[in-house]
Design a protein around this motif. Structure first.
Motif, PDB file in Angstrom:
ATOM      1  N   GLN A 210       0.848  -1.200   0.000  1.00 59.04           N
ATOM      2  CA  GLN A 210       0.000   0.000   0.000  1.00 59.04           C
ATOM      3  C   GLN A 210       0.878   1.242   0.000  1.00 59.04           C
ATOM      4  N   GLY A 211       0.696   2.097  -1.010  1.00 64.69           N
ATOM      5  CA  GLY A 211       1.511   3.315  -1.090  1.00 64.69           C
ATOM      6  C   GLY A 211       2.662   3.086  -2.033  1.00 64.69           C
ATOM      7  N   PHE A 212       2.668   3.821  -3.148  1.00 68.35           N
ATOM      8  CA  PHE A 212       3.690   3.578  -4.158  1.00 68.35           C
ATOM      9  C   PHE A 212       4.398   4.890  -4.466  1.00 68.35           C
ATOM     10  N   GLY A 213       4.883   5.536  -3.400  1.00 63.96           N
ATOM     11  CA  GLY A 213       5.650   6.765  -3.556  1.00 63.96           C
ATOM     12  C   GLY A 213       7.120   6.435  -3.394  1.00 63.96           C
ATOM     13  N   ASN A 214       7.860   7.346  -2.819  1.00 67.04           N
ATOM     14  CA  ASN A 214       9.301   7.138  -2.644  1.00 67.04           C
ATOM     15  C   ASN A 214       9.594   5.843  -1.892  1.00 67.04           C
ATOM     16  N   VAL A 215       8.968   5.671  -0.755  1.00 64.19           N
ATOM     17  CA  VAL A 215       9.278   4.529   0.110  1.00 64.19           C
ATOM     18  C   VAL A 215       8.809   3.216  -0.532  1.00 64.19           C
ATOM     19  N   GLY A 216       7.551   3.203  -0.993  1.00 71.02           N
ATOM     20  CA  GLY A 216       6.989   1.989  -1.578  1.00 71.02           C
ATOM     21  C   GLY A 216       7.743   1.551  -2.820  1.00 71.02           C
ATOM     22  N   TYR A 217       8.067   2.516  -3.681  1.00 71.41           N
ATOM     23  CA  TYR A 217       8.760   2.166  -4.921  1.00 71.41           C
ATOM     24  C   TYR A 217      10.104   1.493  -4.631  1.00 71.41           C
ATOM     25  N   TYR A 218      10.912   2.129  -3.773  1.00 69.31           N
ATOM     26  CA  TYR A 218      12.238   1.558  -3.518  1.00 69.31           C
ATOM     27  C   TYR A 218      12.156   0.245  -2.740  1.00 69.31           C
ATOM     28  N   PHE A 219      11.129   0.110  -1.905  1.00 68.41           N
ATOM     29  CA  PHE A 219      10.933  -1.175  -1.234  1.00 68.41           C
ATOM     30  C   PHE A 219      10.782  -2.254  -2.314  1.00 68.41           C
ATOM     31  N   GLY A 220       9.914  -1.985  -3.293  1.00 69.47           N
ATOM     32  CA  GLY A 220       9.668  -2.947  -4.368  1.00 69.47           C
ATOM     33  C   GLY A 220      10.929  -3.206  -5.174  1.00 69.47           C
ATOM     34  N   GLU A 221      11.680  -2.150  -5.440  1.00 76.77           N
ATOM     35  CA  GLU A 221      12.891  -2.318  -6.255  1.00 76.77           C
ATOM     36  C   GLU A 221      13.931  -3.183  -5.529  1.00 76.77           C
ATOM     37  N   VAL A 222      14.187  -2.876  -4.265  1.00 80.32           N
ATOM     38  CA  VAL A 222      15.213  -3.618  -3.518  1.00 80.32           C
ATOM     39  C   VAL A 222      14.758  -5.061  -3.291  1.00 80.32           C
ATOM     40  N   LEU A 223      13.454  -5.249  -3.155  1.00 82.70           N
ATOM     41  CA  LEU A 223      12.911  -6.599  -2.915  1.00 82.70           C
ATOM     42  C   LEU A 223      13.196  -7.542  -4.087  1.00 82.70           C
TER      43      LEU A 223
END
Ligand code: NAD
Length: 403
Positions: A210-223
């Motif tokens: 939930q939430g695809f801004g700065n934090v969400g995007y990089y979480f997805g990328e690093v994952l």
């Protein structure tokens, strides 16, 4: 809303302090801010309420962001300042906790007016901040450009150079490599430590974000470094997208910049247009909350299907919501550890400034990983040995350092 967040933060502190046997006087002292700067900034005939709350400096200078948002109010800033003190303590940083903000909608102002506002804020607070006293950073609707203006105004006002007075600066002005991705990266580090401890790290797992801004995007990328952990759903404030085969996060970034553009996911199966709240009830092993506070409350907690919740926003699960998740045996990786990656890299930026050094992104990421692995590991061990929740364990570790 912000009153609820303040109450949630204070309840968590009170519960942990009571379990540790601290008396009422000690608890009251922990809840109270050491200093509150409340003032107004005049601009074009309008007066904007402004705040800087300096909550606790036992472990080092106050540290915390500055938010420009119409919803900024004293309770919200107090809650966020309090959480910062516990976050820096929980991860063992030599920093305290603070927070600031201006109640303004910067989108309604010209860039010149935003600059005037930022400079007035820094000038007013100049006697109370600085690399040895209080080190502000960006937060909602503030960025490196705004922080650079503030540093410039602060240095002019005090009459000396002090790059370590703010963090989140532009690279040209003493910022740190690795800062944009730090909070999302920290979320992955925390989750991976938890999955290792629970012997789940090699299992096929699914994630709803939930939430695809700065934090969400990089979480997805690093994952993406963990191909067995599949991101199957993301949401922003307008939409939820579901892709059971896994979302290729790179396709969501605009080429040549890292700006996340969730609308590029529109070709995915849109299951619940205009019902972003539904992401919290999607069937996935892990639910990551990277949007706003109070995302899980007593109203929707029962619908959560995940068995692990990761708090990347500040205060996304209310006390009442948490009680329901606990009954359902859902583990929560708490904000004060799971989203501490940002403040850790801010601390590294400050240390680089004080030493007049500039570290590579690899070095910054390695240090972030070491610090957060240790903090998450300590929290998990304590939670298991004392049979308490991860949040209780994190608050106890922080309290022992603060008292
Ligand atoms: P951001 O503004 O870049 O992104 C926020 C995202 O949340 C956007 O995609 C927005 O559309 C989405 N959103 C808003 N309401 C929503 C809703 N009801 N349902 C689903 N999505 C919704 O902000 P950010 O920097 O990514 O920060 C996210 C959260 O993490 C905030 O709560 C922030 O305070 C917290 N946080 C950020 C940092 C950091 O380093 N940026 C550090 C610690 C904590």
């Amino acid at each position: 809303m912000s009153k609820a967040m303040l109450q949630t933060a204070q309840t968590n502190i009170r519960n942990a302090a009571t379990r540790l046997g601290y008396d009422e006087k000690t608890i009251e002292a922990l809840l109270e801010a050491e200093a509150e700067h409340i003032f107004e900034i005049e601009l074009n005939g309008t007066s904007y309420p402004a705040y800087r709350i300096q909550h606790n400096s036992k472990l080092g200078p106050y540290k915390g962001g500055i938010r420009f948002h119409p919803g900024v109010n004293i309770d919200e800033v107090r809650a966020l300042a309090t959480l910062m003190s516990f976050k820096t303590a929980a991860v063992g940083l030599p920093l305290g906790g603070g927070k600031g903000g201006i109640a303004v909608d910067p989108r309604e102002l010209s860039s010149e007016d935003v600059e005037t506002l930022a400079r007035s804020y820094a000038k007013h607070l100049a006697p109370h901040i600085g690399s040895g006293k209080d080190i502000p950073a960006p937060d909602v609707n503030t960025n490196a450009t705004i922080i650079d203006w503030m540093v410039d105004e602060y240095e002019k006002t005090v009459g000396k150079a002090d790059r370590g007075s703010f963090t989140g600066k532009s690279m040209a002005n003493g910022g740190s490599e690795g800062r944009p991705a730090a909070t999302g990266r920290g979320g992955v580090i925390t989750l991976v430590e938890y999955l290792k401890a629970k012997k789940l790290i090699d299992k096929p797992l699914t994630v709803a974000l939930q939430g695809f801004g700065n934090v969400g995007y990089y979480f997805g990328e690093v994952l993406q470094a963990y191909p067995n952990i599949k991101l199957i759903a993301v949401s922003n404030s307008k939409n939820t997208w579901v892709q059971p085969d896994g979302i290729d996060i790179k396709k969501t970034a605009v080429e040549s910049t890292d700006t996340p553009r969730p609308e590029q996911l529109a070709d995915l199966q849109t299951v619940t247009p205009a019902a972003a709240a539904d992401i919290t009830s999607i069937k996935a092993d892990i639910l990551v909350l990277a949007a706003l506070e109070d995302a899980i409350t007593e109203i929707n907690a029962d619908d959560v299907q995940a068995s692990i919740v990761v708090e990347l926003a500040n205060g996304p699960v209310t006390t009442a919501g948490e009680a329901i998740l606990e009954k359902k045996n859902i583990d929560i990786l708490p904000d004060i550890i799971a989203n501490a990656g940002g403040v850790i890299v801010s601390c590294l930026e400050w240390q680089q400034n004080l030493a007049d050094e500039s570290w590579t992104e690899d070095k910054v990421n390695k240090k972030l990983e070491e610090l957060l692995q240790k903090a998450a590991g300590d929290m998990i061990t304590r939670s298991e040995s004392e049979n308490i929740t991860l949040r209780q364990a994190a608050f106890e570790l922080a309290l022992e350092r603060l008292v």
